[in-house]
Design a protein around this motif. Structure first.
Motif, PDB file in Angstrom:
ATOM      1  N   THR A  81       0.940  -1.211  -0.071  1.00 50.82           N
ATOM      2  CA  THR A  81      -0.203  -0.185  -0.030  1.00 50.82           C
ATOM      3  C   THR A  81       0.975   1.447   0.233  1.00 50.82           C
ATOM      4  OG1 THR A  81      -0.163  -0.026   2.376  1.00 50.82           O
ATOM      5  CG2 THR A  81      -1.985  -1.162   0.973  1.00 50.82           C
ATOM      6  N   VAL A  82       0.490   2.440  -0.360  1.00 54.75           N
ATOM      7  CA  VAL A  82       1.195   3.450  -0.400  1.00 54.75           C
ATOM      8  C   VAL A  82       0.723   4.422   0.772  1.00 54.75           C
ATOM      9  CG1 VAL A  82       1.636   3.618  -2.948  1.00 54.75           C
ATOM     10  CG2 VAL A  82      -0.460   4.577  -2.129  1.00 54.75           C
ATOM     11  N   ASP A  83       1.656   5.346   1.185  1.00 57.45           N
ATOM     12  CA  ASP A  83       1.436   6.495   2.040  1.00 57.45           C
ATOM     13  C   ASP A  83       0.772   7.705   1.218  1.00 57.45           C
ATOM     14  OD1 ASP A  83       1.383   8.482   4.133  1.00 57.45           O
ATOM     15  OD2 ASP A  83       3.657   8.191   4.600  1.00 57.45           O
ATOM     16  N   VAL A  84      -0.530   7.724   1.683  1.00 57.64           N
ATOM     17  CA  VAL A  84      -1.517   8.704   0.801  1.00 57.64           C
ATOM     18  C   VAL A  84      -0.803  10.242   1.261  1.00 57.64           C
ATOM     19  CG1 VAL A  84      -3.668   9.812   0.592  1.00 57.64           C
ATOM     20  CG2 VAL A  84      -3.232   7.306   0.743  1.00 57.64           C
ATOM     21  N   ASP A  85      -0.720  10.381   2.339  1.00 54.35           N
ATOM     22  CA  ASP A  85      -0.298  11.847   2.937  1.00 54.35           C
ATOM     23  C   ASP A  85       1.148  12.064   2.109  1.00 54.35           C
ATOM     24  OD1 ASP A  85      -2.529  12.267   4.199  1.00 54.35           O
ATOM     25  OD2 ASP A  85      -1.794  11.348   6.174  1.00 54.35           O
ATOM     26  N   ASP A  86       1.966  11.223   2.265  1.00 59.17           N
ATOM     27  CA  ASP A  86       3.453  11.588   1.599  1.00 59.17           C
ATOM     28  C   ASP A  86       3.266  11.623   0.087  1.00 59.17           C
ATOM     29  OD1 ASP A  86       6.295  11.452   1.518  1.00 59.17           O
ATOM     30  OD2 ASP A  86       6.387   9.561   0.670  1.00 59.17           O
ATOM     31  N   LEU A  87       2.461  10.876  -0.749  1.00 51.86           N
ATOM     32  CA  LEU A  87       2.479  11.050  -2.091  1.00 51.86           C
ATOM     33  C   LEU A  87       1.622  12.223  -2.340  1.00 51.86           C
ATOM     34  CD1 LEU A  87       1.780   7.449  -3.413  1.00 51.86           C
ATOM     35  CD2 LEU A  87       3.532   8.959  -3.792  1.00 51.86           C
ATOM     36  N   VAL A  88       0.728  12.883  -1.554  1.00 51.99           N
ATOM     37  CA  VAL A  88      -0.130  13.969  -1.785  1.00 51.99           C
ATOM     38  C   VAL A  88       1.101  15.263  -1.590  1.00 51.99           C
ATOM     39  CG1 VAL A  88      -1.850  15.541  -0.918  1.00 51.99           C
ATOM     40  CG2 VAL A  88      -2.226  13.321  -1.381  1.00 51.99           C
ATOM     41  N   ALA A  89       1.888  15.278  -0.572  1.00 56.35           N
ATOM     42  CA  ALA A  89       2.899  16.155  -0.617  1.00 56.35           C
ATOM     43  C   ALA A  89       3.865  16.202  -1.635  1.00 56.35           C
ATOM     44  CB  ALA A  89       3.711  15.985   0.803  1.00 56.35           C
ATOM     45  N   GLN A  90       4.174  14.972  -2.304  1.00 50.43           N
ATOM     46  CA  GLN A  90       5.063  14.957  -3.471  1.00 50.43           C
ATOM     47  C   GLN A  90       4.206  15.592  -4.969  1.00 50.43           C
ATOM     48  OE1 GLN A  90       7.026  11.301  -4.147  1.00 50.43           O
ATOM     49  NE2 GLN A  90       7.171  10.796  -1.983  1.00 50.43           N
ATOM     50  N   TRP A  91       3.060  15.166  -4.744  1.00 47.01           N
ATOM     51  CA  TRP A  91       2.301  15.605  -5.890  1.00 47.01           C
ATOM     52  C   TRP A  91       2.232  17.267  -5.934  1.00 47.01           C
ATOM     53  CZ3 TRP A  91      -2.752  18.270  -5.271  1.00 47.01           C
ATOM     54  CH2 TRP A  91      -3.241  18.485  -6.493  1.00 47.01           C
ATOM     55  N   LYS A  92       2.045  17.712  -4.429  1.00 47.13           N
ATOM     56  CA  LYS A  92       1.780  19.334  -4.578  1.00 47.13           C
ATOM     57  C   LYS A  92       3.135  19.705  -5.060  1.00 47.13           C
ATOM     58  CE  LYS A  92      -1.317  19.704  -0.648  1.00 47.13           C
ATOM     59  NZ  LYS A  92      -1.537  19.804   0.798  1.00 47.13           N
ATOM     60  N   VAL A  93       4.387  19.360  -4.494  1.00 45.60           N
ATOM     61  CA  VAL A  93       5.564  19.753  -5.142  1.00 45.60           C
ATOM     62  C   VAL A  93       5.670  19.688  -6.517  1.00 45.60           C
ATOM     63  CG1 VAL A  93       8.275  19.612  -4.990  1.00 45.60           C
ATOM     64  CG2 VAL A  93       6.756  19.361  -2.861  1.00 45.60           C
ATOM     65  N   LEU A  94       5.296  18.846  -7.128  1.00 48.03           N
ATOM     66  CA  LEU A  94       5.470  18.392  -8.474  1.00 48.03           C
ATOM     67  C   LEU A  94       4.628  19.222  -9.323  1.00 48.03           C
ATOM     68  CD1 LEU A  94       5.901  14.540  -9.071  1.00 48.03           C
ATOM     69  CD2 LEU A  94       7.497  16.376  -9.196  1.00 48.03           C
ATOM     70  N   ARG A  95       3.390  19.796  -8.809  1.00 46.45           N
ATOM     71  CA  ARG A  95       2.421  20.439  -9.219  1.00 46.45           C
ATOM     72  C   ARG A  95       2.829  21.950  -9.301  1.00 46.45           C
ATOM     73  NH1 ARG A  95      -2.240  19.589 -12.405  1.00 46.45           N
ATOM     74  NH2 ARG A  95      -3.443  21.243 -11.475  1.00 46.45           N
ATOM     75  N   ALA A  96       3.604  22.354  -8.273  1.00 50.77           N
ATOM     76  CA  ALA A  96       4.120  23.750  -8.238  1.00 50.77           C
ATOM     77  C   ALA A  96       5.193  24.102  -9.265  1.00 50.77           C
ATOM     78  CB  ALA A  96       4.494  23.883  -6.878  1.00 50.77           C
ATOM     79  N   GLU A  97       6.057  22.837  -9.341  1.00 46.04           N
ATOM     80  CA  GLU A  97       7.161  22.815 -10.363  1.00 46.04           C
ATOM     81  C   GLU A  97       6.603  22.919 -11.695  1.00 46.04           C
ATOM     82  OE1 GLU A  97       9.616  19.463  -9.286  1.00 46.04           O
ATOM     83  OE2 GLU A  97      10.232  20.212  -7.554  1.00 46.04           O
ATOM     84  N   GLN A  98       5.599  22.109 -12.067  1.00 45.41           N
ATOM     85  CA  GLN A  98       5.052  22.096 -13.244  1.00 45.41           C
ATOM     86  C   GLN A  98       4.256  23.846 -13.509  1.00 45.41           C
ATOM     87  OE1 GLN A  98       1.185  19.644 -13.728  1.00 45.41           O
ATOM     88  NE2 GLN A  98       2.118  18.853 -15.825  1.00 45.41           N
ATOM     89  N   ALA A  99       3.661  24.123 -12.486  1.00 41.17           N
ATOM     90  CA  ALA A  99       2.846  25.523 -12.852  1.00 41.17           C
ATOM     91  C   ALA A  99       4.150  26.719 -13.205  1.00 41.17           C
ATOM     92  CB  ALA A  99       2.070  25.867 -11.541  1.00 41.17           C
ATOM     93  N   GLU A 100       5.167  26.602 -12.194  1.00 39.53           N
ATOM     94  CA  GLU A 100       6.190  27.416 -12.383  1.00 39.53           C
ATOM     95  C   GLU A 100       6.756  27.338 -13.872  1.00 39.53           C
ATOM     96  OE1 GLU A 100      10.393  28.442 -10.564  1.00 39.53           O
ATOM     97  OE2 GLU A 100       8.811  27.928  -9.187  1.00 39.53           O
ATOM     98  N   ALA A 101       6.952  26.001 -14.376  1.00 45.30           N
ATOM     99  CA  ALA A 101       7.724  25.876 -15.611  1.00 45.30           C
ATOM    100  C   ALA A 101       6.578  26.505 -16.451  1.00 45.30           C
ATOM    101  CB  ALA A 101       7.871  24.590 -15.781  1.00 45.30           C
ATOM    102  N   ALA A 102       5.306  25.977 -16.513  1.00 43.35           N
ATOM    103  CA  ALA A 102       4.378  26.470 -17.431  1.00 43.35           C
ATOM    104  C   ALA A 102       4.300  28.109 -17.553  1.00 43.35           C
ATOM    105  CB  ALA A 102       3.060  25.775 -17.270  1.00 43.35           C
ATOM    106  N   GLN A 103       4.271  28.713 -16.370  1.00 49.08           N
ATOM    107  CA  GLN A 103       4.298  30.180 -16.352  1.00 49.08           C
ATOM    108  C   GLN A 103       5.495  30.858 -16.998  1.00 49.08           C
ATOM    109  OE1 GLN A 103       4.200  31.799 -12.427  1.00 49.08           O
ATOM    110  NE2 GLN A 103       3.050  33.445 -12.947  1.00 49.08           N
ATOM    111  N   GLN A 104       6.777  30.126 -16.540  1.00 52.63           N
ATOM    112  CA  GLN A 104       7.792  30.828 -17.288  1.00 52.63           C
ATOM    113  C   GLN A 104       7.888  30.483 -18.796  1.00 52.63           C
ATOM    114  OE1 GLN A 104      11.116  28.739 -15.493  1.00 52.63           O
ATOM    115  NE2 GLN A 104      11.112  29.981 -13.357  1.00 52.63           N
ATOM    116  N   ALA A 105       7.451  29.568 -19.327  1.00 53.32           N
ATOM    117  CA  ALA A 105       7.242  28.999 -20.958  1.00 53.32           C
ATOM    118  C   ALA A 105       6.156  30.318 -21.477  1.00 53.32           C
ATOM    119  CB  ALA A 105       6.809  27.740 -21.122  1.00 53.32           C
TER     120      ALA A 105
END
Length: 169
Positions: A115-139
């Motif tokens: 099974t996966v740690d839901v809270d840990d993966l949600v935190a990782q998802w938030k970081v990746l989403r923020a990086e993705q949004a920042e990269a899209a904004q810069q582009a």
């Protein structure tokens, strides 16, 4: 000429006599994939690779679950809300627990997916989403001819923003 020569064999022999098989590409070279390994399913592997088939549906359920878990959190980037990410991860954990209820087959212990740690993966998802949004904004900023003042959120209609750009704001 053999008196018992079939129609096909006769056509092949006549084509050879006419020289239609001379200078073919690959003449005198070994066929690909023969003799490389003792894998009895070599042809299935080549078919899957050549056709680009997704064999996830043919995997045992536990292997499909492990493959799915290996893709987290990158596979969740298309989800927009934390609630939807949590729902997907909780559904995954539920399917893992259901898979554990399958009876064991054979003399070996059953393979299990974790099974996966839901809270840990949600935190990782938030970081990746923020990086993705920042990269899209810069582009977008690199592509946009709009001045930084307008891009920063200046209010007004489109023609007011255009006039502001022309004035050199």
């Amino acid at each position: 000429m053999d008196p018992y020569e079939s129609v096909v064999e006769r056509q092949i022999r006549e084509a050879q006599e006419r020289g239609e098989f001379d200078n073919l590409p690959g003449a005198g070279k070994p066929l690909k994939g023969l003799g490389e390994s003792d894998d009895p399913d070599w042809w299935v592997r080549q078919l899957v690779q050549r056709e680009g088939l997704d064999m996830t549906g043919a995997m045992p359920p536990v292997m499909a679950l492990r493959k799915e878990a290996a893709g987290f959190p990158e596979s969740l980037l298309d989800l927009r809300t934390e609630e939807s990410v949590r729902a997907v991860l909780e559904d995954f954990n539920h399917r893992v627990k259901l898979d554990r209820l399958r009876p064991a087959v054979g003399p070996f212990p059953p393979m299990l997916a974790r099974t996966v740690d839901v809270d840990d993966l949600v935190a990782q998802w938030k970081v990746l989403r923020a990086e993705q949004a920042e990269a899209a904004q810069q582009a977008e900023a690199a592509r946009s001819p709009v001045s930084p003042v307008v891009a920063a959120g200046e209010s007004g209609s489109w023609w007011q923003r255009l006039l502001g750009m022309l004035r050199g704001r």
